[in-house]
Motif scaffolding. Structure first.
Motif, mmCIF file in Angstrom:
data_model
loop_
_atom_site.group_PDB
_atom_site.id
_atom_site.type_symbol
_atom_site.label_atom_id
_atom_site.label_comp_id
_atom_site.label_asym_id
_atom_site.label_seq_id
_atom_site.Cartn_x
_atom_site.Cartn_y
_atom_site.Cartn_z
ATOM 1 N N PHE A 533 0.853 -1.197 0.000
ATOM 2 C CA PHE A 533 0.000 0.000 0.000
ATOM 3 C C PHE A 533 0.885 1.242 0.000
ATOM 4 C CE2 PHE A 533 -2.376 3.414 2.163
ATOM 5 C CZ PHE A 533 -3.438 3.516 1.274
ATOM 6 N N GLY A 534 0.636 2.137 -0.976
ATOM 7 C CA GLY A 534 1.432 3.345 -1.112
ATOM 8 C C GLY A 534 0.688 4.598 -0.703
ATOM 9 N N ALA A 535 1.422 5.534 -0.127
ATOM 10 C CA ALA A 535 0.861 6.829 0.269
ATOM 11 C C ALA A 535 1.949 7.877 0.105
ATOM 12 C CB ALA A 535 0.354 6.794 1.702
ATOM 13 N N ARG A 536 1.532 9.130 0.076
ATOM 14 C CA ARG A 536 2.513 10.209 -0.082
ATOM 15 C C ARG A 536 3.320 10.394 1.203
ATOM 16 N NH1 ARG A 536 2.946 14.533 -3.682
ATOM 17 N NH2 ARG A 536 1.061 13.801 -4.691
ATOM 18 N N HIS A 537 2.616 10.447 2.344
ATOM 19 C CA HIS A 537 3.275 10.654 3.629
ATOM 20 C C HIS A 537 2.818 9.571 4.610
ATOM 21 C CE1 HIS A 537 4.673 14.580 2.241
ATOM 22 N NE2 HIS A 537 3.426 14.850 1.862
ATOM 23 N N GLU A 538 3.523 9.468 5.701
ATOM 24 C CA GLU A 538 3.192 8.453 6.708
ATOM 25 C C GLU A 538 1.790 8.666 7.260
ATOM 26 O OE1 GLU A 538 5.077 6.547 10.838
ATOM 27 O OE2 GLU A 538 6.009 8.308 9.890
ATOM 28 N N VAL A 539 1.365 9.933 7.381
ATOM 29 C CA VAL A 539 0.046 10.227 7.922
ATOM 30 C C VAL A 539 -1.059 9.729 7.001
ATOM 31 C CG1 VAL A 539 -0.173 12.513 6.857
ATOM 32 C CG2 VAL A 539 -1.300 12.058 9.052
ATOM 33 N N ASP A 540 -0.734 9.457 5.724
ATOM 34 C CA ASP A 540 -1.721 8.983 4.754
ATOM 35 C C ASP A 540 -1.850 7.467 4.721
ATOM 36 O OD1 ASP A 540 -2.230 11.641 3.757
ATOM 37 O OD2 ASP A 540 -0.308 11.536 2.718
ATOM 38 N N LEU A 541 -1.101 6.759 5.558
ATOM 39 C CA LEU A 541 -1.175 5.290 5.612
ATOM 40 C C LEU A 541 -2.386 4.879 6.445
ATOM 41 C CD1 LEU A 541 2.606 4.454 6.111
ATOM 42 C CD2 LEU A 541 1.250 4.065 4.044
ATOM 43 N N ILE A 542 -3.551 4.903 5.805
ATOM 44 C CA ILE A 542 -4.792 4.624 6.532
ATOM 45 C C ILE A 542 -4.885 3.140 6.900
ATOM 46 C CG2 ILE A 542 -6.022 6.569 5.511
ATOM 47 C CD1 ILE A 542 -7.225 4.700 3.467
ATOM 48 N N TYR A 543 -5.555 2.858 8.013
ATOM 49 C CA TYR A 543 -5.782 1.502 8.537
ATOM 50 C C TYR A 543 -4.466 0.769 8.820
ATOM 51 C CZ TYR A 543 -10.593 2.209 6.940
ATOM 52 O OH TYR A 543 -11.853 2.696 6.748
ATOM 53 N N ARG A 544 -3.441 1.515 9.138
ATOM 54 C CA ARG A 544 -2.133 0.885 9.381
ATOM 55 C C ARG A 544 -2.190 -0.053 10.586
ATOM 56 N NH1 ARG A 544 3.427 4.300 10.490
ATOM 57 N NH2 ARG A 544 4.839 2.506 10.743
ATOM 58 N N ILE A 560 3.022 -4.406 3.507
ATOM 59 C CA ILE A 560 4.204 -3.601 3.178
ATOM 60 C C ILE A 560 3.765 -2.161 2.906
ATOM 61 C CG2 ILE A 560 6.226 -3.331 1.692
ATOM 62 C CD1 ILE A 560 4.288 -6.576 1.557
ATOM 63 N N PRO A 561 3.786 -1.279 3.902
ATOM 64 C CA PRO A 561 3.444 0.129 3.675
ATOM 65 C C PRO A 561 4.605 0.862 3.018
ATOM 66 C CG PRO A 561 4.031 -0.196 5.971
ATOM 67 C CD PRO A 561 4.104 -1.553 5.319
ATOM 68 N N VAL A 562 4.271 1.777 2.106
ATOM 69 C CA VAL A 562 5.290 2.511 1.349
ATOM 70 C C VAL A 562 4.898 3.982 1.307
ATOM 71 C CG1 VAL A 562 6.503 2.712 -0.851
ATOM 72 C CG2 VAL A 562 5.665 0.477 -0.093
ATOM 73 N N VAL A 563 5.866 4.871 1.525
ATOM 74 C CA VAL A 563 5.603 6.311 1.358
ATOM 75 C C VAL A 563 6.501 6.831 0.242
ATOM 76 C CG1 VAL A 563 4.875 6.665 3.741
ATOM 77 C CG2 VAL A 563 7.276 6.980 3.138
ATOM 78 N N SER A 564 5.990 7.781 -0.530
ATOM 79 C CA SER A 564 6.749 8.293 -1.675
ATOM 80 C C SER A 564 7.582 9.514 -1.323
ATOM 81 C CB SER A 564 5.799 8.634 -2.825
ATOM 82 O OG SER A 564 4.858 9.613 -2.429
ATOM 83 N N LYS A 565 7.309 10.129 -0.169
ATOM 84 C CA LYS A 565 8.073 11.294 0.268
ATOM 85 C C LYS A 565 8.875 10.929 1.504
ATOM 86 C CE LYS A 565 6.239 14.113 -2.791
ATOM 87 N NZ LYS A 565 7.032 14.707 -3.877
ATOM 88 N N ASP A 566 10.097 11.469 1.584
ATOM 89 C CA ASP A 566 10.917 11.223 2.771
ATOM 90 C C ASP A 566 10.190 11.726 4.000
ATOM 91 O OD1 ASP A 566 12.965 10.078 1.353
ATOM 92 O OD2 ASP A 566 14.002 11.984 1.016
ATOM 93 N N ALA A 567 10.213 10.914 5.036
ATOM 94 C CA ALA A 567 9.501 11.276 6.264
ATOM 95 C C ALA A 567 10.445 11.173 7.450
ATOM 96 C CB ALA A 567 8.298 10.364 6.477
ATOM 97 N N HIS A 568 10.262 12.079 8.404
ATOM 98 C CA HIS A 568 11.076 12.081 9.621
ATOM 99 C C HIS A 568 10.717 10.863 10.481
ATOM 100 C CE1 HIS A 568 13.497 13.679 12.820
ATOM 101 N NE2 HIS A 568 12.461 13.672 13.656
ATOM 102 N N ASN A 569 11.716 10.143 10.882
ATOM 103 C CA ASN A 569 11.533 8.955 11.736
ATOM 104 C C ASN A 569 10.765 7.826 11.041
ATOM 105 O OD1 ASN A 569 12.944 10.096 13.882
ATOM 106 N ND2 ASN A 569 11.086 11.043 14.737
ATOM 107 N N TRP A 570 10.758 7.836 9.704
ATOM 108 C CA TRP A 570 10.120 6.740 8.977
ATOM 109 C C TRP A 570 11.189 5.742 8.560
ATOM 110 C CZ3 TRP A 570 6.071 4.030 7.894
ATOM 111 C CH2 TRP A 570 6.010 3.238 6.742
#
Length: 629
Positions: A533-544, A560-570
């Motif tokens: 599952f892909g999202a732009r930011h960590e906050v967009d990872l719904i139902y995690r 396997i959650p995936v974010v497309s933008k670098d995130a702090h502490n991700w």
């Protein structure tokens, strides 16, 4: 005909924009200060000095014949006065107008010497015609084209002053003639003249190629509009009815069995008319004739619309296939349904509405009549949104999500009725609620409306009712992994052991979540399931949290959650979700033992399908829910 319609729409946009520019520029001409628009706010009138051809004071003018004798190619000789002194202006090549190219020479009338208008002389000429408060700042020699005087084809001197309107004086570099004054007021007026006369190439004339092109486009707009109108007339769109006449149609299923003889209003569109009888043709465009899904079969001699020709093959057209949304009830006495849904309209009552990410809400509905719907996980429903007022920013936005909406302009608007389809995020026996995860589509800019349906539904108050039709089952778990529309599939099919690879992003979560929960909870399936599952930011990872819990409880499930933008502490995967799938592909198992289910933004799915095809995955092993359409 479809080409004519398409070009007609673009031509109308082009013509409409120019009409708007005419309206704006015409309004300006009515309110502008005409005394300032000429650019002569600080222009001093120069009195002409009469010249005695025989003598002036103690000096005698050179005989013009002598001057002409030395300049044999001269077409014309003229006596002019510059700075109070007489000169002979010799014209060697004369244009029709002064601003046309003229080859000229200036000769001292006393000495017969050729005079060149230099910077010093241009400055003096300009100062004699300027009476403003500004100081002279620069003298520049310009070659055409010249912005302030686009018609001028001769070399000029531009003398600039630093007054409140940035005055400029233009002197002909050959003859010393004062051409004009220009300033900011005139430049502003010239801008609107440019818009009004379509002089976008700054030719200084309304006889330009832009107007010629506009005339051709306008002619095409009129002709194509006439052709379209005639076609609509032949198709019966302009028939008047003094009363609401009814017509009956014999409706058969695809096996030829008569379903019923149904009554419709004769002017009704078939797509809409069938819905009133709880017969729903597939359609993702809402009847616009662009998706080509609402196929029916009628007599082969039935009229053929441009949309029919566009979306149906010649063989289908010849066999009597037509698009239901493009035809009126009165055109047929019987028809055969091909792909239909036996869904009914329902009144849904909103029970709960919760933001689960900055732009996605989870909405829980119950049927108003208290009944329960049966459907396969992955099904969707079509919501009917009424005409209403809307706002670009949602109501009751949680504090933690408000920073994500700061770049969105506050826009209030009115919208017409429409319909949109949304996937269910649950399977039928999970609860008595119908759960949807809907992304609020924001406007890319202030002048464009946001998602009408998503904004309306996500702003519904708890307890409010909305109508929907469905559920429709087009994308769901298929044991044979060939086509989700194939019927009578055995639950014991050998492909039940295939590894399921789910790839989703954004609001594409809904049908995949439903299928995963159905497999793990309802059927207690032991087949391996990988969910990317892909999202732009960590906050967009719904139902995690839900999927982390499923990973702990079910050894055959991997999230396997995936974010497309670098995130702090991700510390998870950071890339586009399809890139991570490519990275892990060889770890999934043998290619013949994999079945892929995709749902998400169109670009993501297109890239993923190309990736899978390049890997050698067979088309029947790839299923996708193209909710973007």
């Amino acid at each position: 005909m479809q080409f004519i319609k398409s070009v007609h729409k673009w031509a109308s946009l082009f013509v409409g924009i120019q009409f708007l520019l005419w309206l704006v520029s015409g309004f300006y001409f009515n309110i502008m200060d005409h005394s300032k628009a000429g650019g002569n706010q600080y222009r001093e009138r120069i009195e002409k000095v009469a010249v005695d051809y025989r003598s002036t004071g103690n000096q005698k003018l050179i005989d013009p014949k002598l001057v002409l004798a030395e300049n044999k190619k001269t077409q014309n000789l003229q006596v002019v006065t510059i700075l109070g002194k007489p000169y002979y202006l010799l014209t060697h090549e004369k244009g029709l107008y002064r601003h046309f190219y003229n080859e000229q020479t200036l000769v001292d009338a006393y000495t017969n010497q050729i005079i060149v208008i230099d910077e010093h002389m241009a400055k003096k000429i300009a100062l004699t015609s300027y009476n403003g408060p500004g100081k002279l700042t620069s003298v520049i020699k310009l070659m055409p084209p010249i912005q302030d005087i686009p018609k001028e084809k001769n070399t000029v001197w531009q003398v600039n002053f630093n007054d409140n309107v940035n005055s400029s004086v233009y002197i002909n570099a050959s003859s010393g003639r004062l051409i004009r004054h220009s300033d900011d007021d005139k430049r502003f007026a010239d801008f609107f003249f440019m818009l009004h006369f379509m002089d976008y190439a700054s030719e200084g004339s309304f006889n330009n190629w832009q107007i010629i092109l506009f005339s051709i486009v306008t002619l095409w707009l009129a002709l194509s509009g006439l052709i379209w109108t005639v076609e609509l007339g032949f198709n019966g769109h302009y028939r008047l009815s003094l009363r609401n006449q009814k017509s009956k149609i014999k409706v058969s299923d695809k096996s030829g069995k008569l379903i019923d003889e149904l009554s419709f209003s004769i002017n009704q569109n078939l797509l809409d008319g069938l819905i009133e009888h709880d017969i729903v043709l597939p359609s993702s465009c809402g009847g616009g004739g662009t998706c080509g899904q609402c196929k029916i079969k009628v007599n082969s001699d039935a009229k053929i619309t441009s949309a029919d020709k566009l979306h149906l093959s010649p063989l289908e057209v010849e066999s009597g296939f037509r698009l239901g949304c493009q035809h009126k009830v009165r055109e047929f006495s019987d028809l055969t349904l091909l792909n239909t849904h036996t869904a009914k309209k329902h009144a849904l009552v909103l029970m709960k509405s919760t933001f689960i990410s900055p732009f996605i809400k989870e909405l829980r509905f119950k049927l108003q009549n208290g009944s329960h719907l049966k459907y396969k996980a992955g099904a969707y429903m079509r919501f009917f949104v009424p005409a209403a007022k809307g706002c670009a920013i949602p109501q009751k936005l949680p504090d933690e999500f408000q920073p994500h909406w700061h770049h969105i302009s506050h826009l209030e608007y009115e919208h017409l009725a429409c319909s949109r389809s949304y996937s269910l995020a649950t399977y039928d026996t999970e609860s008595d609620e119908l759960v949807f995860t809907i992304k609020i589509q924001t406007a890319p800019e202030h002048k464009i409306l946001p998602g009408i349906a998503s904004s309306y539904i996500c702003n519904l108050d708890v307890g409010k009712m909305i109508k929907a039709v469905g559920p429709f089952e087009e994308f769901y778990f298929s044991e044979n992994s060939i086509d989700a529309s194939i019927e009578n599939v055995s639950e014991t099919n050998v492909n039940d052991e295939k590894t399921l690879v789910m790839i989703g992003a954004g609001a594409g979560m809904a049908p995949l979540k439903a299928i995963i929960l159905e497999r793990l909870k309802k059927y207690n399936s032991k087949q391996n399931i990988h969910y990317y599952f892909g999202a732009r930011h960590e906050v967009d990872l719904i139902y995690r949290e839900l999927f982390d819990e499923l990973t702990q409880k079910h050894l055959n499930f991997k999230y396997i959650p995936v974010v497309s933008k670098d995130a702090h502490n991700w510390f998870g995967e950071t890339a586009y979700v399809q890139n991570i799938l490519n990275k892990h592909f060889n770890e999934l198992g043998h290619i013949d033992d994999l079945a892929f289910y995709l749902c998400g933004p169109k670009a993501m799915m297109q890239d993923t399908i190309v990736l899978l095809q390049n890997k050698g995955v067979k088309p029947q092993a790839i299923q996708f829910d193209d909710f973007a359409n």
